[in-house]
Design a protein around this motif. Structure first.
Motif, PDB file in Angstrom:
ATOM      1  N   THR A   1      26.865  -7.740  12.351  1.00 23.14           N
ATOM      2  CA  THR A   1      26.208  -6.908  11.347  1.00 23.14           C
ATOM      3  C   THR A   1      24.968  -6.238  11.928  1.00 23.14           C
ATOM      4  OG1 THR A   1      27.018  -8.266   9.538  1.00 23.14           O
ATOM      5  CG2 THR A   1      25.081  -6.914   9.085  1.00 23.14           C
TER       6      THR A   1
ATOM      7  N   THR B   1      25.984  -3.525  14.498  1.00 26.32           N
ATOM      8  CA  THR B   1      26.528  -2.325  13.861  1.00 26.32           C
ATOM      9  C   THR B   1      25.423  -1.524  13.191  1.00 26.32           C
ATOM     10  OG1 THR B   1      28.632  -3.452  13.502  1.00 26.32           O
ATOM     11  CG2 THR B   1      28.231  -1.470  12.208  1.00 26.32           C
ATOM     12  N   ARG B   2      24.467  -2.209  12.575  1.00 24.16           N
ATOM     13  CA  ARG B   2      23.331  -1.501  11.961  1.00 24.16           C
ATOM     14  C   ARG B   2      22.516  -0.748  13.015  1.00 24.16           C
ATOM     15  NH1 ARG B   2      21.344  -3.096   6.841  1.00 24.16           N
ATOM     16  NH2 ARG B   2      19.259  -2.742   7.621  1.00 24.16           N
ATOM     17  N   LYS B   3      22.270  -1.409  14.148  1.00 27.57           N
ATOM     18  CA  LYS B   3      21.509  -0.753  15.225  1.00 27.57           C
ATOM     19  C   LYS B   3      22.295   0.418  15.819  1.00 27.57           C
ATOM     20  CE  LYS B   3      17.589  -2.757  15.437  1.00 27.57           C
ATOM     21  NZ  LYS B   3      16.386  -1.978  15.161  1.00 27.57           N
TER      22      LYS B   3
ATOM     23  N   GLN C   1      21.995   3.232  13.438  1.00 28.84           N
ATOM     24  CA  GLN C   1      20.639   3.791  13.542  1.00 28.84           C
ATOM     25  C   GLN C   1      20.529   4.692  14.769  1.00 28.84           C
ATOM     26  OE1 GLN C   1      17.509   0.926  14.412  1.00 28.84           O
ATOM     27  NE2 GLN C   1      16.343   1.771  12.683  1.00 28.84           N
TER      28      GLN C   1
ATOM     29  N   LYS D   1      23.879  10.192   9.443  1.00 25.24           N
ATOM     30  CA  LYS D   1      24.598   8.926   9.540  1.00 25.24           C
ATOM     31  C   LYS D   1      26.068   9.198   9.821  1.00 25.24           C
ATOM     32  CE  LYS D   1      21.811   6.418   6.185  1.00 25.24           C
ATOM     33  NZ  LYS D   1      21.835   5.759   4.873  1.00 25.24           N
TER      34      LYS D   1
END
Length: 92
Positions: free
Chosen positions: A66, A69-71, A74, A83
């Motif tokens: 998680t 994937t967020r990084k 970003q 995005k």
């Protein structure tokens, strides 16, 4: 940047994070005094021990994937200016 770039970036970072988290969880398992040769797939292994191992590795891999994937999203957003299409804004 297109959706193919996002698929490679998002999937690649999640896979690498999962592998790294599993290795870290194995080290934590051993430092906790558990058997290093333990095989959770062995039907003769104690069920509760296999369940504890699965919980530890699953939690570590899930959190790592998680965060990776967020990084990656970003990084993609900074590079592309938006995005990835697969990540949409939602009202919760």
């Amino acid at each position: 940047m297109g959706s193919m770039v996002w698929k490679i970036l998002g999937t690649g970072s999640a896979i690498l994070a999962g592998i790294a988290a599993t290795k870290v969880a194995d080290q934590i398992w051993q430092k906790a005094g558990q058997d290093a040769t333990f095989d959770p797939k062995d039907p003769d292994s104690p069920f509760t021990t296999a369940l504890a191992y699965a919980a530890l590795t699953g939690l570590a891999a899930g959190v790592a994937r998680t965060m990776a994937t967020r990084k990656a999203a970003q990084f993609y957003a900074r590079s592309a200016g938006h995005k990835p299409k697969e990540i949409v804004d939602r009202d919760l």
